[in-house]
Design a protein around this motif. Structure first.
Motif, PDB file in Angstrom:
ATOM      1  N   LEU A   1      50.018  46.349  52.904  1.00 43.48           N
ATOM      2  CA  LEU A   1      49.910  46.086  51.476  1.00 43.48           C
ATOM      3  C   LEU A   1      48.534  45.503  51.145  1.00 43.48           C
ATOM      4  N   LEU A   2      47.973  45.931  50.032  1.00 41.17           N
ATOM      5  CA  LEU A   2      46.677  45.417  49.600  1.00 41.17           C
ATOM      6  C   LEU A   2      46.703  43.905  49.391  1.00 41.17           C
ATOM      7  N   LEU A   3      47.828  43.390  48.937  1.00 39.73           N
ATOM      8  CA  LEU A   3      47.958  41.949  48.708  1.00 39.73           C
ATOM      9  C   LEU A   3      47.588  41.142  49.938  1.00 39.73           C
ATOM     10  N   LEU A   4      48.000  41.624  51.104  1.00 42.94           N
ATOM     11  CA  LEU A   4      47.903  40.821  52.317  1.00 42.94           C
ATOM     12  C   LEU A   4      46.508  40.791  52.910  1.00 42.94           C
TER      13      LEU A   4
ATOM     14  N   LEU B   1      54.903  51.217  61.407  1.00 42.48           N
ATOM     15  CA  LEU B   1      53.498  50.794  61.376  1.00 42.48           C
ATOM     16  C   LEU B   1      53.165  50.065  60.079  1.00 42.48           C
ATOM     17  N   ARG B   2      53.708  50.514  58.971  1.00 39.80           N
ATOM     18  CA  ARG B   2      53.444  49.852  57.689  1.00 39.80           C
ATOM     19  C   ARG B   2      53.898  48.399  57.738  1.00 39.80           C
ATOM     20  N   ARG B   3      55.098  48.170  58.240  1.00 37.84           N
ATOM     21  CA  ARG B   3      55.613  46.797  58.304  1.00 37.84           C
ATOM     22  C   ARG B   3      54.893  45.987  59.365  1.00 37.84           C
TER      23      ARG B   3
ATOM     24  N   GLN C   1      48.039  47.510  41.298  1.00 38.57           N
ATOM     25  CA  GLN C   1      47.180  48.150  42.280  1.00 38.57           C
ATOM     26  C   GLN C   1      48.026  48.949  43.274  1.00 38.57           C
ATOM     27  N   GLN C   2      47.486  50.057  43.773  1.00 39.18           N
ATOM     28  CA  GLN C   2      48.143  50.869  44.792  1.00 39.18           C
ATOM     29  C   GLN C   2      47.091  51.340  45.795  1.00 39.18           C
ATOM     30  N   GLY C   3      47.529  51.759  46.960  1.00 36.38           N
ATOM     31  CA  GLY C   3      46.601  52.370  47.906  1.00 36.38           C
ATOM     32  C   GLY C   3      46.787  51.966  49.351  1.00 36.38           C
ATOM     33  N   GLY C   4      47.221  50.736  49.587  1.00 37.89           N
ATOM     34  CA  GLY C   4      47.314  50.263  50.965  1.00 37.89           C
ATOM     35  C   GLY C   4      48.255  51.076  51.829  1.00 37.89           C
TER      36      GLY C   4
ATOM     37  N   ILE D   1      47.521  33.066  40.694  1.00 41.07           N
ATOM     38  CA  ILE D   1      48.616  33.897  40.185  1.00 41.07           C
ATOM     39  C   ILE D   1      48.067  35.024  39.318  1.00 41.07           C
ATOM     40  N   ASP D   2      47.161  34.688  38.434  1.00 37.24           N
ATOM     41  CA  ASP D   2      46.580  35.695  37.536  1.00 37.24           C
ATOM     42  C   ASP D   2      45.839  36.776  38.314  1.00 37.24           C
ATOM     43  N   ASP D   3      45.160  36.384  39.382  1.00 37.21           N
ATOM     44  CA  ASP D   3      44.341  37.320  40.148  1.00 37.21           C
ATOM     45  C   ASP D   3      45.181  38.200  41.070  1.00 37.21           C
ATOM     46  N   LEU D   4      46.227  37.650  41.679  1.00 32.96           N
ATOM     47  CA  LEU D   4      46.983  38.372  42.695  1.00 32.96           C
ATOM     48  C   LEU D   4      48.196  39.125  42.151  1.00 32.96           C
ATOM     49  N   TRP D   5      48.561  38.864  40.910  1.00 32.12           N
ATOM     50  CA  TRP D   5      49.749  39.484  40.339  1.00 32.12           C
ATOM     51  C   TRP D   5      49.714  41.010  40.409  1.00 32.12           C
ATOM     52  N   ALA D   6      48.567  41.597  40.166  1.00 28.78           N
ATOM     53  CA  ALA D   6      48.451  43.058  40.128  1.00 28.78           C
ATOM     54  C   ALA D   6      48.668  43.711  41.489  1.00 28.78           C
ATOM     55  N   TYR D   7      48.714  42.910  42.556  1.00 23.42           N
ATOM     56  CA  TYR D   7      48.951  43.469  43.893  1.00 23.42           C
ATOM     57  C   TYR D   7      50.427  43.446  44.281  1.00 23.42           C
ATOM     58  N   THR D   8      51.278  42.844  43.451  1.00 18.97           N
ATOM     59  CA  THR D   8      52.675  42.681  43.848  1.00 18.97           C
ATOM     60  C   THR D   8      53.508  43.954  43.685  1.00 18.97           C
ATOM     61  N   GLY D   9      53.129  44.840  42.788  1.00 18.63           N
ATOM     62  CA  GLY D   9      53.923  46.042  42.544  1.00 18.63           C
ATOM     63  C   GLY D   9      54.016  46.969  43.732  1.00 18.63           C
ATOM     64  N   GLU D  10      52.998  46.966  44.579  1.00 21.69           N
ATOM     65  CA  GLU D  10      52.974  47.867  45.725  1.00 21.69           C
ATOM     66  C   GLU D  10      54.114  47.574  46.706  1.00 21.69           C
ATOM     67  N   MET D  11      54.624  46.359  46.710  1.00 16.66           N
ATOM     68  CA  MET D  11      55.709  46.002  47.614  1.00 16.66           C
ATOM     69  C   MET D  11      56.968  46.812  47.329  1.00 16.66           C
TER      70      MET D  11
END
Length: 258
Positions: free
Chosen positions: A90-93, A18-20, A227-230, A169-179
């Protein structure tokens, strides 16, 4: 009368699929929002086709989740009849498209990960996931190539396009760690050889991102806070708005056919 949300038995393998699937559905929907609005006709078609690729991935993963769960849920119920907290993307998406540069940066960050992920998942001991990975990797290879080329064009283009790409890039970078994060549920699947450890993909992902960002004459953020949570169902306000549009027809007219 609107239909109620379904219940899901979130065993580790069901949750993993489901996550994927949620990743693919949510990003696919975001890309579909560009249909008729892209800066050129060719790009209008490219974004729509990538969205369709992701929708196909979502369907296969939702169908597999339904098979593993063994209840009366199916791909449509998973897509249209879950509450926002039941989504594990993922929160990024789920972040809004914003301008063209922001959409392509989001696609680039995720695409660089997805191509590595699906390539590694082709070796999964789960035959169905391995088969889905083999098909998805062919699509993700195009996605990362397409978005990479655009990052370079935008970054090394006009002063305006450079500024917009850098801001994204500056705004979305913090969402990449969750991957690259893993919880206990996923760790068990990794140990069993069913899933792969995404943390092992980070060095190569970072190498790809750094190479393209440098070629585009852009700057990579130094901030390591992420960021984390998604993955656990804690989302930004943007997902609720997205789902209200995505689910409106099925919620209002459950089971409708045409």
């Amino acid at each position: 009368m609107a239909v109620a949300s379904i219940k899901v038995s979130e065993t580790p393998l069901v949750l993993y699929a489901l996550r994927r699937a949620d990743d693919a559905l949510v990003l696919g929907h975001r890309l579909s929002e560009w249909c008729g609005h892209a800066p050129m006709l060719e790009e209008d078609m490219a974004l729509a086709n990538m969205g369709l690729d992701l929708l196909g991935q979502a369907r296969e993963l939702y169908s597999y989740a339904a098979k593993v769960e063994g209840k009366d849920n199916d791909e449509d119920k998973f897509a249209y009849l879950r509450d926002v907290r039941q989504y594990r993307n993922l929160l990024l998406l789920e972040q809004p498209n914003g301008d063209f540069a922001r959409t392509l940066v989001r696609q680039f960050f995720y695409g660089a990960f997805a191509d590595l992920y699906w390539r590694a998942m082709m070796k999964s001991k789960d035959a169905t996931l391995a088969a889905i990975a083999a098909k998805s990797e062919k699509e993700s290879a195009y996605h990362i190539r397409h978005s990479s080329e655009w990052i370079v064009r935008l970054g090394d283009g006009t002063e305006e396009s450079h500024a917009r790409a850098q801001a994204a890039i500056d705004d979305l970078w913090a969402y990449t760690g969750e991957m690259f994060a893993v919880d206990d549920s996923e760790r068990g699947l990794i140990d069993a050889g069913i899933a792969i450890d995404p943390a092992a993909l980070h060095p190569q992902w970072l190498e790809t991102v750094t190479s393209v960002v440098n070629e585009a004459t852009l700057s990579q953020p130094k901030n390591n806070w992420m960021q984390q949570g998604g993955r656990s169902g804690r989302h930004s306000e943007h997902l609720g708005h997205l789902l209200s549009e995505l689910q409106s027809l099925q919620r209002t007219f459950p089971g409708a056919t045409w």
